[in-house]
Write a protein that holds these residues in place. Structure first.
Motif, PDB file in Angstrom:
ATOM      1  N   GLN A   1       0.824  -1.213   0.000  1.00 37.55           N
ATOM      2  CA  GLN A   1       0.000   0.000   0.000  1.00 37.55           C
ATOM      3  C   GLN A   1       0.859   1.264   0.000  1.00 37.55           C
ATOM      4  OE1 GLN A   1      -2.368  -1.560   3.409  1.00 37.55           O
ATOM      5  NE2 GLN A   1      -4.076  -0.598   2.371  1.00 37.55           N
ATOM      6  N   ASN A   2       2.026   1.212   0.644  1.00 33.31           N
ATOM      7  CA  ASN A   2       2.885   2.392   0.670  1.00 33.31           C
ATOM      8  C   ASN A   2       3.441   2.713  -0.709  1.00 33.31           C
ATOM      9  OD1 ASN A   2       2.376   2.463   3.348  1.00 33.31           O
ATOM     10  ND2 ASN A   2       4.488   2.340   4.034  1.00 33.31           N
ATOM     11  N   ASN A   3       3.701   1.697  -1.508  1.00 30.56           N
ATOM     12  CA  ASN A   3       4.139   1.937  -2.891  1.00 30.56           C
ATOM     13  C   ASN A   3       3.035   2.610  -3.703  1.00 30.56           C
ATOM     14  OD1 ASN A   3       6.416   0.589  -2.091  1.00 30.56           O
ATOM     15  ND2 ASN A   3       6.091  -1.213  -3.363  1.00 30.56           N
ATOM     16  N   THR A   4       1.807   2.170  -3.465  1.00 27.61           N
ATOM     17  CA  THR A   4       0.660   2.759  -4.167  1.00 27.61           C
ATOM     18  C   THR A   4       0.440   4.202  -3.725  1.00 27.61           C
ATOM     19  OG1 THR A   4      -0.354   0.568  -4.201  1.00 27.61           O
ATOM     20  CG2 THR A   4      -1.763   2.427  -4.739  1.00 27.61           C
ATOM     21  N   LEU A   5       0.662   4.459  -2.435  1.00 21.74           N
ATOM     22  CA  LEU A   5       0.388   5.773  -1.852  1.00 21.74           C
ATOM     23  C   LEU A   5       1.235   6.872  -2.488  1.00 21.74           C
ATOM     24  CD1 LEU A   5      -1.567   6.677   0.370  1.00 21.74           C
ATOM     25  CD2 LEU A   5       0.305   6.495   2.002  1.00 21.74           C
ATOM     26  N   ILE A   6       2.463   6.547  -2.909  1.00 16.14           N
ATOM     27  CA  ILE A   6       3.353   7.572  -3.466  1.00 16.14           C
ATOM     28  C   ILE A   6       3.284   7.654  -4.985  1.00 16.14           C
ATOM     29  CG2 ILE A   6       4.952   7.312  -1.529  1.00 16.14           C
ATOM     30  CD1 ILE A   6       6.823   5.783  -3.480  1.00 16.14           C
ATOM     31  N   LEU A   7       2.491   6.803  -5.612  1.00 18.53           N
ATOM     32  CA  LEU A   7       2.450   6.733  -7.071  1.00 18.53           C
ATOM     33  C   LEU A   7       2.070   8.077  -7.693  1.00 18.53           C
ATOM     34  CD1 LEU A   7       2.695   4.851  -9.554  1.00 18.53           C
ATOM     35  CD2 LEU A   7       0.252   4.352  -9.292  1.00 18.53           C
ATOM     36  N   GLY A   8       0.949   8.665  -7.258  1.00 21.32           N
ATOM     37  CA  GLY A   8       0.496   9.948  -7.803  1.00 21.32           C
ATOM     38  C   GLY A   8       1.337  11.121  -7.349  1.00 21.32           C
ATOM     39  N   PRO A   9       1.503  11.315  -6.015  1.00 16.51           N
ATOM     40  CA  PRO A   9       2.300  12.455  -5.549  1.00 16.51           C
ATOM     41  C   PRO A   9       3.727  12.471  -6.075  1.00 16.51           C
ATOM     42  CG  PRO A   9       1.037  11.526  -3.741  1.00 16.51           C
ATOM     43  CD  PRO A   9       0.872  10.593  -4.907  1.00 16.51           C
ATOM     44  N   GLY A  10       4.297  11.285  -6.328  1.00 16.10           N
ATOM     45  CA  GLY A  10       5.656  11.237  -6.852  1.00 16.10           C
ATOM     46  C   GLY A  10       5.723  11.325  -8.359  1.00 16.10           C
ATOM     47  N   GLY A  11       4.565  11.284  -9.027  1.00 16.83           N
ATOM     48  CA  GLY A  11       4.538  11.328 -10.479  1.00 16.83           C
ATOM     49  C   GLY A  11       5.117  10.083 -11.119  1.00 16.83           C
ATOM     50  N   PHE A  12       5.097   8.948 -10.393  1.00 17.80           N
ATOM     51  CA  PHE A  12       5.760   7.732 -10.871  1.00 17.80           C
ATOM     52  C   PHE A  12       4.921   6.991 -11.902  1.00 17.80           C
ATOM     53  CE2 PHE A  12       7.710   7.987  -6.507  1.00 17.80           C
ATOM     54  CZ  PHE A  12       8.966   8.343  -6.956  1.00 17.80           C
ATOM     55  N   ARG A  13       5.623   6.150 -12.674  1.00 19.28           N
ATOM     56  CA  ARG A  13       5.002   5.191 -13.572  1.00 19.28           C
ATOM     57  C   ARG A  13       5.186   3.799 -12.988  1.00 19.28           C
ATOM     58  NH1 ARG A  13       8.368   7.660 -18.665  1.00 19.28           N
ATOM     59  NH2 ARG A  13       7.439   9.749 -18.653  1.00 19.28           N
ATOM     60  N   PHE A  14       4.419   2.846 -13.518  1.00 26.53           N
ATOM     61  CA  PHE A  14       4.500   1.475 -13.018  1.00 26.53           C
ATOM     62  C   PHE A  14       5.937   0.945 -13.108  1.00 26.53           C
ATOM     63  CE2 PHE A  14       4.039  -3.058 -12.850  1.00 26.53           C
ATOM     64  CZ  PHE A  14       2.909  -3.292 -12.084  1.00 26.53           C
ATOM     65  N   SER A  15       6.622   1.295 -14.193  1.00 27.53           N
ATOM     66  CA  SER A  15       7.958   0.749 -14.443  1.00 27.53           C
ATOM     67  C   SER A  15       9.069   1.448 -13.674  1.00 27.53           C
ATOM     68  CB  SER A  15       8.276   0.824 -15.937  1.00 27.53           C
ATOM     69  OG  SER A  15       8.211   2.172 -16.388  1.00 27.53           O
ATOM     70  N   ASP A  16       8.735   2.484 -12.892  1.00 28.06           N
ATOM     71  CA  ASP A  16       9.774   3.230 -12.179  1.00 28.06           C
ATOM     72  C   ASP A  16      10.279   2.502 -10.931  1.00 28.06           C
ATOM     73  OD1 ASP A  16       9.821   5.310 -13.958  1.00 28.06           O
ATOM     74  OD2 ASP A  16       8.394   6.546 -12.842  1.00 28.06           O
ATOM     75  N   TYR A  17       9.484   1.585 -10.409  1.00 26.35           N
ATOM     76  CA  TYR A  17       9.806   1.014  -9.105  1.00 26.35           C
ATOM     77  C   TYR A  17      10.959   0.015  -9.149  1.00 26.35           C
ATOM     78  CZ  TYR A  17       5.678   3.220  -7.095  1.00 26.35           C
ATOM     79  OH  TYR A  17       4.770   4.144  -6.649  1.00 26.35           O
ATOM     80  N   TRP A  18      11.085  -0.746 -10.234  1.00 21.90           N
ATOM     81  CA  TRP A  18      12.083  -1.810 -10.256  1.00 21.90           C
ATOM     82  C   TRP A  18      13.501  -1.264 -10.250  1.00 21.90           C
ATOM     83  CZ3 TRP A  18      15.850  -2.397 -13.922  1.00 21.90           C
ATOM     84  CH2 TRP A  18      15.705  -1.676 -15.104  1.00 21.90           C
ATOM     85  N   ARG A  19      13.697  -0.033 -10.694  1.00 22.44           N
ATOM     86  CA  ARG A  19      15.052   0.525 -10.755  1.00 22.44           C
ATOM     87  C   ARG A  19      15.696   0.564  -9.370  1.00 22.44           C
ATOM     88  NH1 ARG A  19      14.544   5.606 -15.026  1.00 22.44           N
ATOM     89  NH2 ARG A  19      13.097   4.595 -16.473  1.00 22.44           N
TER      90      ARG A  19
END
Length: 600
Positions: free
Chosen positions: A559-577
């Motif tokens: 849930q914490n990964n989901t929580l920062i998705l919008g405010p951080g402007g992230f894309r789905f593929s940004d997390y694996w880096r």
């Protein structure tokens, strides 16, 4: 394989597929699996809902409520102001926020801890001119790492502890997770601060909100024992500047001063006219101990409110709502005093946002205009009645937490007492935290109206539904069968390889499905694997706890990964880096620590 084993294996396979598909909510999938087991005759109907009384389920619900008490009382806000430097550089700010998120997550719900710190991180990123994601992702990952260091830090730990009790070995203690968890968290946080943050893509913030207000102009009184008493006005302004707020004027003895001398010292009873952003209004007020003027007037007002409501009703039942004044509203040209908000409706006007214009007039005597955004405080029904009668459109509720030192102390004491009761073995953990919830309600730390809102009910249903299903895995021998296949065909009956495999499989599943569901599915397999090898189940259960918590590859794994998705402007593929190096690091640290602390 027996018919029951085949049927249960198919149900489990379908359940995992549905979890991974994500089309249905996880609690619906879990309930479907439970009912399928009952219909198939694998579970007796009278035991189908036994999971709702399981100690792990009760403890999770209670910890969520106690966490809400720490949030709403302002206990965590006080820690944030003390430990997060207002004028530090990006690295120092990141270290403070990530470290604080990890520490808080050990003793409260890690989602709640991150939600509290996110506004601080976003404001700090704006001041320092860096993408907010550069602070948000390390902070989110730090909160996940911190959650696995104690029994109550994250639901998977409680689930694992419950499964250990079912083996006859008893539950894990409060800090049994600490040796492995602290090692993994310490190395992980160190990596995030030294190198990991450089792997976070620099994205612009993607705000999902379609509505933005300009700054609010509000009135705040200086109470008797406030920090602001005796401070010069320029000192107060310097403190407020950290929260992006400023003083527009001062009212002393009902005399309005529009351009007060910066050297003027504040006295108890002074009223400051403050301009602040909606998100930072609470921080601005609490930074020097100010109190909303309307709250003070509310306490002193002896005039009965509408319908006999005791001065606006029980404050625990009140909420904050933004209303915009329509062009044809009857409020145009009238002030709060003219409308008699308190007398007729039992509501308060806390602040006004007026686009492109500042005013230092007294709040309650300021004529309202079409387009003004009003921050109102009162009972929900009263606010709706007021809006309907006077031509206002409700925009959004605002979570304005003004720290209450007394409630913060009570909330912290209750949490500490509950933890002590569980750690010292005075009572079982579920009883200790249930007692804490009762104390929270008695002392009204969390408003009774919202006490059950603090519980994440989909997670509770998920756990309660999957616990009987997991029990059926043991009674039908399905868990042993899966474990035997894992050992024979993959690990080739090598204990260390099996341990690494359990950790990796759990971590991979947790990247794509709910971590609590992952723990509930993997615990029976871990126990079965240990029994097949003739070794202690403890290192395998601990591997499940670590793997279920460490979901860094996707925005849906935690849930914490989901929580920062919008405010951080992230894309789905940004997390694996950053997530992939983190997961490899977790495996490299966790496996030796598991073998050292929990010998096979």
């Amino acid at each position: 394989m027996t018919p029951d084993q085949i049927t249960l294996a198919l149900i489990l396979l379908a359940t995992v597929v549905l979890f991974l598909w994500g089309r249905w909510r996880h609690d619906i999938v879990a309930a479907t699996a439970l009912l399928a087991c009952v219909v198939a005759g694998i579970l007796p109907a009278d035991a189908a809902f036994s999971g709702f009384g399981h100690p792990a389920v009760i403890t999770v619900a209670c910890v969520l409520i106690l966490s809400a008490g720490l949030q709403q009382s302002g206990a965590v806000d006080s820690l944030t102001r003390r430990f997060v430097p207002a004028d530090g550089g990006p690295l120092l700010t990141m270290a403070a926020l990530t470290g604080l998120a990890a520490v808080l997550s050990a003793f409260m719900n890690n989602v709640g801890a991150l939600a509290l710190l996110m506004p601080v991180a976003i404001q700090a990123a704006g001041r320092q001119g860096i993408p907010p994601g550069r602070l948000l992702m390390p902070m989110a990952f730090g909160s996940i790492l911190g959650g696995m260091t104690t029994l109550i830090g994250t639901p998977p730990n409680l689930i694992v502890s419950g499964f250990r009790a079912d083996t006859g070995l008893g539950t894990f203690g409060m800090f049994d997770f600490a040796p492995v968890g602290l090692a993994v968290a310490g190395v992980g946080v160190g990596f995030l601060l030294l190198l990991g943050w450089r792997l976070v893509p620099a994205r612009e913030r993607a705000d999902a909100e379609g509505f933005e207000t300009s700054s609010y102009v509000t009135e705040a009184r200086v109470p008797e024992k406030a920090r602001a008493v005796g401070m010069r006005l320029d000192e107060v302004e310097a403190a407020l500047e950290d929260a992006d707020a400023q003083v527009l004027g001062i009212v002393r003895n009902e005399v309005r001063v529009r351009a007060p001398d910066a050297a003027r010292k504040l006295r108890a009873g002074d009223i400051l006219v403050i301009e602040a952003e909606p998100e930072s209004l609470a921080t601005a007020l609490s930074s020097v101990g100010l109190t909303l003027e309307e709250d003070v007037r509310d306490d002193k007002d002896d005039t009965p409110a509408k319908d006999g409501d005791d001065n606006g009703g029980d404050d625990d039942e009140a909420t904050l709502l933004e209303l915009t004044v329509l062009p044809d509203s009857s409020l145009s040209g009238r002030s709060a005093t003219d409308v008699r908000l308190r007398d007729r409706f039992g509501v308060n006007l806390l602040a006004i946002s007026r686009q492109g214009e500042r005013s230092v007039a007294r709040l309650r005597s300021t004529p309202l205009r079409a387009g003004d955004v009003l921050l109102m405080h009162g009972a929900p029904d009263a606010l709706r009645d007021f809006a309907a009668l006077h031509g206002c459109v409700p925009l959004a509720e605002r979570a304005l937490r003004i720290p209450d030192p007394r409630k913060a102390l009570i909330a912290s004491t209750i949490m500490a007492a509950a933890i002590a009761g569980a750690v010292l073995g005075l009572v079982p953990a579920a009883v200790a935290f249930a007692g804490g919830v009762l104390a929270t309600m008695v002392f009204r730390v969390v408003p009774p109206r919202t006490i059950y809102d603090a519980v994440d009910w989909p997670v509770i249903v998920l756990l309660a539904a999957l616990i009987p299903v997991a029990g059926a895995m043991a009674t039908t021998g399905t868990a042993d069968l899966l474990a035997d296949g894992l050992l024979t065909h993959v690990a080739r009956e090598h204990a260390v390889v099996s341990l690494v495999l359990i950790l990796m499989v759990t971590m991979t599943l947790s990247d794509f499905m709910n971590n609590a569901a992952t723990a509930a599915v993997m615990c029976p397999i871990a126990i079965g694997t240990a029994q097949q090898l003739g070794v202690s189940p403890d290192p395998f259960l601990m591997a499940v706890a670590v793997g279920a918590s460490c979901a860094f590859l996707t925005p849906i794994g935690h849930q914490n990964n989901t929580l920062i998705l919008g405010p951080g402007g992230f894309r789905f593929s940004d997390y694996w880096r950053l997530g992939l190096p983190m997961e490899l690091l977790v495996i490299a640290v966790a496996v030796p620590m598991l073998l050292l602390v929990w010998p096979l």
